[in-house]
Design an enzyme around this catalytic site. Structure first.
Site, PDB file in Angstrom:
ATOM      1  N   HIS A  50       4.949  -6.520  24.368  1.00  0.00           N
ATOM      2  CA  HIS A  50       6.232  -6.999  24.907  1.00  0.00           C
ATOM      3  C   HIS A  50       6.933  -7.889  23.873  1.00  0.00           C
ATOM      4  O   HIS A  50       8.157  -7.844  23.727  1.00  0.00           O
ATOM      5  CB  HIS A  50       6.014  -7.758  26.220  1.00  0.00           C
ATOM      6  CG  HIS A  50       5.521  -6.863  27.342  1.00  0.00           C
ATOM      7  ND1 HIS A  50       6.094  -5.649  27.623  1.00  0.00           N
ATOM      8  CD2 HIS A  50       4.501  -7.011  28.239  1.00  0.00           C
ATOM      9  CE1 HIS A  50       5.464  -5.079  28.649  1.00  0.00           C
ATOM     10  NE2 HIS A  50       4.486  -5.884  29.033  1.00  0.00           N
ATOM     11  N   ASP A  64      10.723   1.807  26.690  1.00  0.00           N
ATOM     12  CA  ASP A  64       9.380   2.008  27.239  1.00  0.00           C
ATOM     13  C   ASP A  64       8.338   2.167  26.122  1.00  0.00           C
ATOM     14  O   ASP A  64       8.664   2.620  25.027  1.00  0.00           O
ATOM     15  CB  ASP A  64       9.399   3.256  28.139  1.00  0.00           C
ATOM     16  CG  ASP A  64       8.198   3.309  29.065  1.00  0.00           C
ATOM     17  OD1 ASP A  64       7.493   2.289  29.207  1.00  0.00           O
ATOM     18  OD2 ASP A  64       7.960   4.386  29.652  1.00  0.00           O
ATOM     19  N   LEU A  85      30.487  -6.704  20.995  1.00  0.00           N
ATOM     20  CA  LEU A  85      29.619  -5.851  21.817  1.00  0.00           C
ATOM     21  C   LEU A  85      29.399  -6.442  23.209  1.00  0.00           C
ATOM     22  O   LEU A  85      29.132  -7.643  23.360  1.00  0.00           O
ATOM     23  CB  LEU A  85      28.259  -5.716  21.109  1.00  0.00           C
ATOM     24  CG  LEU A  85      27.168  -4.965  21.869  1.00  0.00           C
ATOM     25  CD1 LEU A  85      27.456  -3.470  21.920  1.00  0.00           C
ATOM     26  CD2 LEU A  85      25.794  -5.213  21.250  1.00  0.00           C
TER      27      LEU A  85
HETATM   28  C1  IPE Z   1      10.732   1.761  33.076  1.00  0.00           C
HETATM   29  O1  IPE Z   1       9.481   1.867  32.469  1.00  0.00           O
HETATM   30  C2  IPE Z   1      11.169   0.340  33.130  1.00  0.00           C
HETATM   31  C3  IPE Z   1      11.481  -0.280  31.846  1.00  0.00           C
HETATM   32  C4  IPE Z   1      11.383   0.256  30.675  1.00  0.00           C
HETATM   33  C5  IPE Z   1      11.970  -1.619  31.924  1.00  0.00           C
HETATM   34  P1  IPE Z   1       8.134   1.904  33.331  1.00  0.00           P
HETATM   35  O2  IPE Z   1       7.038   1.962  32.343  1.00  0.00           O
HETATM   36  O3  IPE Z   1       8.128   0.855  34.331  1.00  0.00           O
HETATM   37  O4  IPE Z   1       8.301   3.310  34.086  1.00  0.00           O
HETATM   38  P2  IPE Z   1       7.213   4.299  34.678  1.00  0.00           P
HETATM   39  O5  IPE Z   1       6.271   3.487  35.507  1.00  0.00           O
HETATM   40  O6  IPE Z   1       6.524   4.939  33.526  1.00  0.00           O
HETATM   41  O7  IPE Z   1       8.011   5.288  35.456  1.00  0.00           O
HETATM   42  C1  IPE Z   2       8.098  -1.176  28.802  1.00  0.00           C
HETATM   43  O1  IPE Z   2       6.806  -1.063  28.356  1.00  0.00           O
HETATM   44  C2  IPE Z   2       8.425  -2.603  29.190  1.00  0.00           C
HETATM   45  C3  IPE Z   2       8.475  -2.816  30.634  1.00  0.00           C
HETATM   46  C4  IPE Z   2       8.375  -1.903  31.558  1.00  0.00           C
HETATM   47  C5  IPE Z   2       8.675  -4.185  31.069  1.00  0.00           C
HETATM   48  P1  IPE Z   2       5.574  -0.784  29.314  1.00  0.00           P
HETATM   49  O2  IPE Z   2       4.961  -2.076  29.676  1.00  0.00           O
HETATM   50  O3  IPE Z   2       5.964   0.099  30.441  1.00  0.00           O
HETATM   51  O4  IPE Z   2       4.611   0.014  28.325  1.00  0.00           O
HETATM   52  P2  IPE Z   2       3.755   1.294  28.630  1.00  0.00           P
HETATM   53  O5  IPE Z   2       4.646   2.292  29.283  1.00  0.00           O
HETATM   54  O6  IPE Z   2       2.650   0.853  29.529  1.00  0.00           O
HETATM   55  O7  IPE Z   2       3.260   1.746  27.298  1.00  0.00           O
HETATM   56 MG    MG Z   3       6.054   2.071  30.692  1.00  0.00          MG
END
Ligand code: IPE
Ligand code: IPE
Ligand code: MG
Length: 239
Positions: A32, A15, A126
């Protein structure tokens, strides 16, 4: 770095890509893309230190609720990565499994995902598991559905359903139990990632945003794991 053997199964909620991009005044897409670089580093490192299974949360079922633009971008990135990485995974003896409800993906992505898993099926290094359009509740509901089918069609007796049997129908059934669950970016929640599987996992939360997560950060998480006293409900010694 710790000399002890690494956790057998590490799972990561990757995240913070958006916040990483925002902090650098870049579009979310750059976050990303940089996130994919961290994936490469961590996969390679886990293979090198002898982790058995690495499960990465790439895209949650709830992430489908994001803007069409961002979902499209994430799908495109998934497609690009499947195309560009399969050969490298093969050369590194890495086996791949993709878990989640893949029906939302384009036919091209679905067939690339299938091809990649097939091409890598004879590798024995792995185990890399990618959770895409995955939800922990979905996984449990799917298992329940399959078991219900066994009861109605194959005569499985309801009284024979226990947690070991149930486990066999979940997405990660073939892998060792998750030892260590890591979440980056400072959020302290599970966000519908693995639910069944983390019953006795050690949890590790760090503030580092996923694009900044590297081998050293992983070593800190593993060191923390080794410092835990895993009791599994039992009592150790006289304490
Ligand atoms: C969880 O992160 C999903 C992934 C990292 C793929 P999100 O950014 O979607 O989660 P919330 O919305 O903060 O709970
Ligand atoms: C995690 O990064 C990747 C996915 C959930 C696909 P985010 O896109 O949730 O990034 P933040 O949480 O907004 O920083
Ligand atoms: Mg996120």
């Amino acid at each position: 770095m710790s000399e002890k053997s690494p956790p057998k199964h590490i799972a990561i909620i990757m995240d913070g890509n958006g916040r990483w991009a925002k902090s650098k005044h870049l579009p979310r897409s750059s976050g990303h893309q940089r996130g994919v670089q961290s994936v490469r580093k961590i996969v390679k490192h886990c293979a090198k230190i002898g982790v058995n299974t690495l499960t990465l949360f790439a895209f949650s079922s709830e992430n489908m609720k994001r803007s069409e633009e961002e979902v499209g971008l994430l799908f495109k990135l998934f497609l690009t990565v499947l195309k560009s990485e399969t050969k490298k995974l093969k050369d590194n003896n890495i086996k791949l499994k993709i878990i989640g409800d893949l029906s939302v993906f384009t036919p091209e992505i679905q067939s690339l995902a299938e091809d990649a898993q097939e091409q890598l099926q004879n590798n024995n290094g792995l185990n890399l598991v990618i959770a895409a359009n995955y939800g922990g509740q979905w996984d449990i509901a799917e298992a329940a559905k399959k078991i219900a089918e066994k009861v109605s069609v194959d005569g499985l007796k309801p009284q024979d359903i226990d947690s070991d049997l149930f486990h066999n129908y979940t997405a990660l059934a073939e892998y060792p139990r998750v030892d260590l669950l890591i979440r980056t970016s400072g959020e302290v929640r599970i966000s519908n990632f693995l639910l069944w599987d983390i019953a006795y996992s050690e949890l590790y939360f760090c503030d580092t945003l996923w694009p900044d997560f590297d081998e050293e950060e992983l070593s800190l998480a593993i060191d923390s794991f080794h410092s835990r006293d895993r009791r599994f409900g039992e009592r150790n010694g006289n304490t």
